[in-house]
Design a protein around this motif. Structure first.
Motif, short mmCIF file in Angstrom:
data_model
loop_
_atom_site.label_atom_id
_atom_site.label_comp_id
_atom_site.label_asym_id
_atom_site.label_seq_id
_atom_site.Cartn_x
_atom_site.Cartn_y
_atom_site.Cartn_z
N PHE A 1 0.85 -1.20 0.00
CA PHE A 1 0.00 0.00 0.00
C PHE A 1 0.88 1.24 0.00
O PHE A 1 2.01 1.21 0.47
CB PHE A 1 -0.89 0.05 1.25
CG PHE A 1 -2.00 -0.95 1.27
CD1 PHE A 1 -3.07 -0.85 0.38
CD2 PHE A 1 -1.99 -2.00 2.18
CE1 PHE A 1 -4.11 -1.76 0.41
CE2 PHE A 1 -3.03 -2.92 2.22
CZ PHE A 1 -4.09 -2.81 1.33
N VAL B 1 3.80 0.59 2.70
CA VAL B 1 3.48 -0.45 3.69
C VAL B 1 3.35 -1.78 2.96
O VAL B 1 2.54 -1.91 2.04
CB VAL B 1 2.13 -0.17 4.40
CG1 VAL B 1 1.83 -1.26 5.43
CG2 VAL B 1 2.12 1.19 5.06
N ALA C 1 1.82 -4.88 3.38
CA ALA C 1 0.83 -5.46 4.29
C ALA C 1 0.89 -6.98 4.29
O ALA C 1 0.66 -7.63 5.31
CB ALA C 1 -0.56 -4.98 3.90
N GLU D 1 -1.51 -10.94 15.21
CA GLU D 1 -1.89 -9.73 15.94
C GLU D 1 -2.40 -8.66 14.99
O GLU D 1 -2.32 -8.82 13.76
CB GLU D 1 -0.71 -9.23 16.77
CG GLU D 1 0.44 -8.75 15.91
CD GLU D 1 1.75 -8.68 16.70
OE1 GLU D 1 1.88 -9.36 17.74
OE2 GLU D 1 2.63 -7.94 16.24
N GLY E 1 -2.74 -5.75 12.57
CA GLY E 1 -1.81 -5.21 11.58
C GLY E 1 -0.93 -6.25 10.91
O GLY E 1 -0.06 -5.92 10.11
N SER E 2 -1.17 -7.54 11.17
CA SER E 2 -0.29 -8.58 10.61
C SER E 2 -0.64 -8.94 9.17
O SER E 2 0.05 -9.73 8.54
CB SER E 2 -0.33 -9.83 11.50
OG SER E 2 -1.64 -10.30 11.66
N GLY E 3 -1.76 -8.39 8.65
CA GLY E 3 -2.07 -8.61 7.23
C GLY E 3 -3.22 -9.58 6.98
O GLY E 3 -3.46 -9.99 5.85
N LYS E 4 -3.96 -9.91 8.03
CA LYS E 4 -5.04 -10.92 7.90
C LYS E 4 -6.17 -10.43 6.99
O LYS E 4 -6.58 -11.13 6.07
CB LYS E 4 -5.60 -11.28 9.28
CG LYS E 4 -4.55 -11.76 10.28
CD LYS E 4 -5.15 -12.13 11.61
CE LYS E 4 -5.85 -11.00 12.34
NZ LYS E 4 -4.96 -9.88 12.73
N THR F 1 -6.15 -7.95 4.87
CA THR F 1 -5.66 -7.71 3.51
C THR F 1 -5.61 -9.03 2.73
O THR F 1 -6.03 -9.09 1.57
CB THR F 1 -4.26 -7.06 3.56
OG1 THR F 1 -4.35 -5.88 4.39
CG2 THR F 1 -3.77 -6.66 2.19
N HIS G 1 -7.62 -13.01 16.30
CA HIS G 1 -6.42 -12.80 17.13
C HIS G 1 -6.25 -13.95 18.11
O HIS G 1 -5.22 -14.07 18.76
CB HIS G 1 -6.59 -11.56 18.03
CG HIS G 1 -6.80 -10.29 17.31
ND1 HIS G 1 -7.79 -9.41 17.63
CD2 HIS G 1 -6.14 -9.76 16.26
CE1 HIS G 1 -7.73 -8.38 16.81
NE2 HIS G 1 -6.74 -8.58 15.97
N1 LIG Z 1 -6.06 0.51 2.32
C1 LIG Z 1 -4.91 0.58 2.99
N2 LIG Z 1 -4.04 1.58 2.78
C2 LIG Z 1 -2.86 1.65 3.44
N3 LIG Z 1 -2.46 0.75 4.34
C3 LIG Z 1 -3.28 -0.28 4.60
C4 LIG Z 1 -4.55 -0.43 3.96
N4 LIG Z 1 -5.15 -1.56 4.42
C5 LIG Z 1 -4.30 -2.07 5.32
N5 LIG Z 1 -3.18 -1.32 5.44
C6 LIG Z 1 -2.02 -1.61 6.32
O1 LIG Z 1 -1.61 -2.93 6.09
C7 LIG Z 1 -1.22 -3.57 7.30
C8 LIG Z 1 -2.08 -4.84 7.49
O2 LIG Z 1 -3.43 -4.48 7.71
P1 LIG Z 1 -4.60 -5.53 7.90
O3 LIG Z 1 -5.87 -4.79 7.95
O4 LIG Z 1 -4.47 -6.58 6.85
O5 LIG Z 1 -4.24 -6.17 9.32
P2 LIG Z 1 -5.07 -7.21 10.22
O6 LIG Z 1 -4.16 -8.34 10.48
O7 LIG Z 1 -6.38 -7.50 9.58
O8 LIG Z 1 -5.27 -6.37 11.57
P3 LIG Z 1 -6.53 -6.39 12.61
O9 LIG Z 1 -6.32 -7.62 13.42
O10 LIG Z 1 -6.32 -5.15 13.42
O11 LIG Z 1 -7.79 -6.38 11.84
C9 LIG Z 1 -1.41 -2.54 8.39
O12 LIG Z 1 -0.17 -1.94 8.62
C10 LIG Z 1 -2.38 -1.54 7.80
O13 LIG Z 1 -2.21 -0.27 8.32
#
Ligand SMILES: Nc1ncnc2c1ncn2[C@@H]1O[C@H](COP(=O)(O)OP(=O)(O)OP(=O)(O)O)[C@@H](O)[C@H]1O
Ligand SMILES: [Mg+2]
Length: 264
Positions: free
Chosen positions: A16, A23, A25, A44, A46-49, A51, A210
């Protein structure tokens, strides 16, 4: 193993942002999802789940890598083919309200699902199916059909979204923290409902959470994500009893009641 692969994810990466604020992701993630299995993605915040989930749902394009369903690359899907994919692979998210039109009654939301996913049974057949799926989620057609989202509790809305999933019978359901907003009793009843999808429809389910304890309780296999990378994957038993990666070991230590909590 003679189980059939439903979804094949290879070297998936998602970046991203711009050059200045980049980033990564999701980094080079590969895994398979088999037919009729339950798999959890644990990691945890922000780990990318999410995405990863959005790419699997064909809602977000990977920067690199491929996803295949039954041997076909999903990035080539357009129009009818894309709707067909969304019928086979469905998502349920944290906040059911977000995916529920404020001005539509429950009956309309359910009825429209047929159109949305290009399934067109007869009117009688539709009514029959709507009644049946509401029964699955312990709701009565007469009670809820004409209600609007704001006339329902959070848990009821969640159950309507699950009814909608049963209506379309996906091959794969991706559930992104579907129970994190609700209380414990409701949480376990919703989990049971989602798990029953596997028995009833022979679907596969991906749980995103999580909570390693929860993942262990519900899944056949677990994937552990950390900083966008898939650091470990294996059977739920192997992950818990014989973790290889230091991050997995740390996660297990953070759940001291892992075995007792879910032994009910
Ligand atoms: N549309 C976006 N634009 C910029 N950065 C993004 C975007 N979507 C996600 N990110 C970044 O990508 C990384 C992974 O985000 P993601 O939402 O996949 O995490 P997650 O594991 O689902 O977290 P959570 O458990 O908090 O839901 C994070 O650093 C987030 O800030
Ligand atoms: Mg998320």
């Amino acid at each position: 193993m003679d189980k059939k692969i439903l979804l094949k994810v290879r070297n998936l990466t998602r970046v991203f942002g711009s050059k200045k604020k980049r980033v990564v992701a999701v980094k080079n993630v590969s895994f398979d999802i088999y037919e009729n299995e339950i798999i959890s993605i644990v990691g945890e915040s922000g780990s990318g789940k999410t995405t990863t989930a959005r790419m699997m749902l064909n809602l977000l394009k990977p920067t690199e890598g491929t996803i295949e369903i039954e041997g076909e690359d999903i990035s080539n899907f357009r129009g009818k083919k894309k709707r067909e994919y969304w019928r086979k692979v469905q998502g349920i998210f944290q906040d059911p309200f977000a995916s529920f039109n404020q001005f539509f009654t429950v009956r309309k939301v359910l009825d429209d699902s047929f159109k949305l996913f290009d399934v067109q049974p007869s009117k009688e057949e539709k009514d029959k199916r709507i009644r049946k799926v509401l029964e699955y989620v312990n709701m009565r057609y007469e009670e809820v059909a004409e209600k609007y989202p704001f006339e329902l509790s959070g848990g009821q809305r969640q159950r309507i979204m699950i009814a909608r999933i049963f209506l379309i019978e996906p091959k794969l359901l991706i559930a992104d923290e579907p129970t994190s907003m609700i209380d414990a009793v409701l949480r376990s009843s919703i989990l049971e409902l989602l798990l029953s999808l596997r028995e009833r429809e022979k679907s596969s389910i991906v749980f995103i959470t999580h909570d390693l304890g929860l993942a262990y309780y519900v899944s056949d296999r677990i994937l552990i994500m950390h900083n966008g990378e898939l650091v470990e994957q294996g059977s739920a038993d192997d992950i818990i009893t014989n973790p290889q990666h230091p991050y997995t070991k740390k996660l297990i230590q953070d759940v001291p009641t892992l075995h007792q909590e879910w032994a009910l």
